[in-house]
Design an enzyme around this catalytic site. Sequence first.
Site, PDB file in Angstrom:
ATOM      1  N   LYS A 123      -1.124  -6.773  -7.728  1.00 36.53           N
ATOM      2  CA  LYS A 123      -1.479  -7.921  -6.879  1.00 36.53           C
ATOM      3  C   LYS A 123      -2.933  -8.356  -7.112  1.00 36.53           C
ATOM      4  O   LYS A 123      -3.248  -9.532  -7.119  1.00 36.53           O
ATOM      5  CB  LYS A 123      -1.232  -7.526  -5.422  1.00 36.53           C
ATOM      6  CG  LYS A 123      -1.963  -8.293  -4.379  1.00 36.53           C
ATOM      7  CD  LYS A 123      -1.226  -9.523  -4.005  1.00 36.53           C
ATOM      8  CE  LYS A 123      -1.824 -10.324  -2.861  1.00 36.53           C
ATOM      9  NZ  LYS A 123      -3.121 -10.008  -2.413  1.00 36.53           N
ATOM     10  N   HIS A 180       0.831  -1.202   0.000  1.00 37.75           N
ATOM     11  CA  HIS A 180       0.000   0.000   0.000  1.00 37.75           C
ATOM     12  C   HIS A 180       0.872   1.261   0.000  1.00 37.75           C
ATOM     13  O   HIS A 180       0.577   2.236  -0.683  1.00 37.75           O
ATOM     14  CB  HIS A 180      -0.868   0.063   1.259  1.00 37.75           C
ATOM     15  CG  HIS A 180      -1.807  -1.088   1.457  1.00 37.75           C
ATOM     16  ND1 HIS A 180      -1.610  -2.051   2.418  1.00 37.75           N
ATOM     17  CD2 HIS A 180      -2.952  -1.429   0.814  1.00 37.75           C
ATOM     18  CE1 HIS A 180      -2.612  -2.923   2.383  1.00 37.75           C
ATOM     19  NE2 HIS A 180      -3.430  -2.588   1.404  1.00 37.75           N
TER      20      HIS A 180
END
Length: 279
Positions: A146, A34
């Site tokens: 991802k 993130h």
Amino acid sequence: MQLIFTQAELRTYLTRSTESIGFVPTMGALHEGHLQLIRRARQENAVVVCSIFVNPIQFNNADDLARYPRTLEQDCALLEAAGCDVVFAPSAAEMYPSQPVLTFDFGTLERVLEGAFRPGHFNGVGIVVSKLFHLVQPTRAYFGQKDLQQCLIVRRLIQDLSFPIELVIAPTVRETDGLAMSSRNRNLTADERALAPFIQAELQGAKTALEQGTSPAEVKAQVREAFAAQPAFQLEYFEIADIETLLPLEDHQSGQPAALCIAVHLGKVRLIDNLLLTA
Ligand code: AMP
């Protein structure tokens, strides 16, 4: 850094800004995957907004939702250090004063892989991402490879609904042993965590086999066998797919792009990963 809980406060804060806004939607329990998105957004925009919202309507499994880690205080410290300006962390009631009746259908893109195994998941993603895009009105939105299928769903959403937003897709960040970083990794036991790099190792092996001319059917059979020999894992799917449509590739020519996508249960935790073969 501002921590905002309501749509009204967020609107008030953002109407003051006529500058570029970089937006990173997340479900929290933040890690380096993130934070790379936040840092990239920081480099490319005047204002950086991160949302933290565990979106109930994209979960098709109540246990998965209940177990999803929630670490707001720690997340805020990481976000501040990475240069985030605004954290939007609404409650479920704030986001959904009433249950949405609108539904999204992303066609064949949502009938494969995650969409096939998590009914309603991409409808929930479509609704929450649309709501957040309307609220934040970002210049650029940052997503991770991802979640490859999610990236393609969001690309479709931006095209079909004419959101004036540039989609930025960043590479998958991995632990040093190759395991893709994921908030759900926190729920692995120590024994499971030690086994988890097997997923990435199998993907790498499959990629090499495909590059050496092994047929997709043969590669898929090899991966299924490898997981069958590992009782800790339950393979949900492994697919060799077209990188645009994510439909299965029957044949593969040398140099042809492909997406190798996998979902695996390890104990109570469901993990996904993918590798791309590029031209
Ligand atoms: P999540 O909090 O899991 O919904 O993820 C929020 C965003 O971070 C999504 O765009 C994810 O694809 C991205 N992301 C999550 N894990 C990784 C990772 N290991 N590498 C790159 N991006 C990631």
